[in-house]
Design a protein around this motif. Structure first.
Motif, PDB file in Angstrom:
ATOM      1  N   ARG A   1       1.094  -1.237  -0.147  1.00 20.17           N
ATOM      2  CA  ARG A   1       0.071  -0.057  -0.021  1.00 20.17           C
ATOM      3  C   ARG A   1       1.070   1.388   0.000  1.00 20.17           C
ATOM      4  NH1 ARG A   1      -5.448   0.265   0.568  1.00 20.17           N
ATOM      5  NH2 ARG A   1      -6.196   2.202   1.294  1.00 20.17           N
TER       6      ARG A   1
ATOM      7  N   VAL B   1       2.016   1.717  -3.608  1.00 21.61           N
ATOM      8  CA  VAL B   1       0.881   1.956  -4.333  1.00 21.61           C
ATOM      9  C   VAL B   1       0.780   3.606  -4.299  1.00 21.61           C
ATOM     10  CG1 VAL B   1      -1.532   1.820  -5.009  1.00 21.61           C
ATOM     11  CG2 VAL B   1       0.063  -0.441  -4.551  1.00 21.61           C
ATOM     12  N   ASN B   2       0.738   3.942  -3.035  1.00 21.89           N
ATOM     13  CA  ASN B   2       0.430   5.638  -2.732  1.00 21.89           C
ATOM     14  C   ASN B   2       1.386   6.301  -3.176  1.00 21.89           C
ATOM     15  OD1 ASN B   2      -2.059   5.371  -1.142  1.00 21.89           O
ATOM     16  ND2 ASN B   2      -1.245   4.524   0.748  1.00 21.89           N
TER      17      ASN B   2
ATOM     18  N   ALA C   1      -4.385   4.923  -2.872  1.00 25.87           N
ATOM     19  CA  ALA C   1      -4.813   3.704  -2.980  1.00 25.87           C
ATOM     20  C   ALA C   1      -6.338   3.634  -3.014  1.00 25.87           C
ATOM     21  CB  ALA C   1      -4.173   2.615  -2.253  1.00 25.87           C
TER      22      ALA C   1
ATOM     23  N   TRP D   1      -8.019   5.319  -5.583  1.00 24.97           N
ATOM     24  CA  TRP D   1      -7.664   4.515  -7.025  1.00 24.97           C
ATOM     25  C   TRP D   1      -8.783   3.379  -7.067  1.00 24.97           C
ATOM     26  CZ3 TRP D   1      -6.089   4.513 -11.517  1.00 24.97           C
ATOM     27  CH2 TRP D   1      -5.911   3.618 -12.380  1.00 24.97           C
TER      28      TRP D   1
END
Length: 150
Positions: free
Chosen positions: A27, A30-31, A41, A44
């Motif tokens: 995470r 991804v962030n 995230a 998204w």
């Protein structure tokens, strides 16, 4: 704090830590990847549902799909609306409800973010063999299904 010398419990404790660590680290990355698009995230996840599963969902439906509370979703939607990703429309079937739609120019930006995420995923998952990927997916599906059955 006492540590168990039971090997089964030790293994299960380590698995639990690994699941949390992988999830947290994934995470974070991804962030970081999505930050260039002013997305998180969580935001998204909303865009992905709208793109992949269809627009026009109500806020209540989206909150249910994301397993989050309504006020949490409202904050996400406020940010996405401010960033010109989505628009809210009054539902044709229930004037009390609002439906969520992607803005026309959001599609190209979503594609660019998706490509950035693909590059990130490949940097990590590209290091695994095909067999390791299959094993990971098999085990993850099994654990997911066990959790869903609880």
């Amino acid at each position: 704090m006492t540590q168990s010398f039971d090997p089964v419990q030790q293994r299960e404790d380590e698995i639990t830590r690994l699941v949390f660590d992988v999830s947290r680290l994934w995470r974070v990355q991804v962030n970081d990847t999505l930050s260039e698009f002013d997305l998180t995230a969580s935001a998204w996840a909303v865009l992905r549902i709208l793109r992949d599963e269809g627009e026009g969902r109500t806020q209540k439906e989206l909150a249910g799909e994301l397993a989050i509370e309504g006020p949490t979703l409202v904050k996400l939607l406020d940010g996405l609306e401010k960033g010109n990703w989505i628009e809210r429309r009054i539902s044709e079937s229930d004037r009390r409800a609002k439906t969520i739609w992607l803005k026309p120019d959001a599609h190209a930006r979503i594609e660019a973010a998706d490509q950035a995420l693909a590059r990130f995923r490949h940097r990590v998952l590209g290091e695994l063999t095909d067999e390791e990927k299959r094993d990971y997916m098999t085990l993850s599906r099994k654990v997911r299904d066990l959790l869903k059955s609880l």
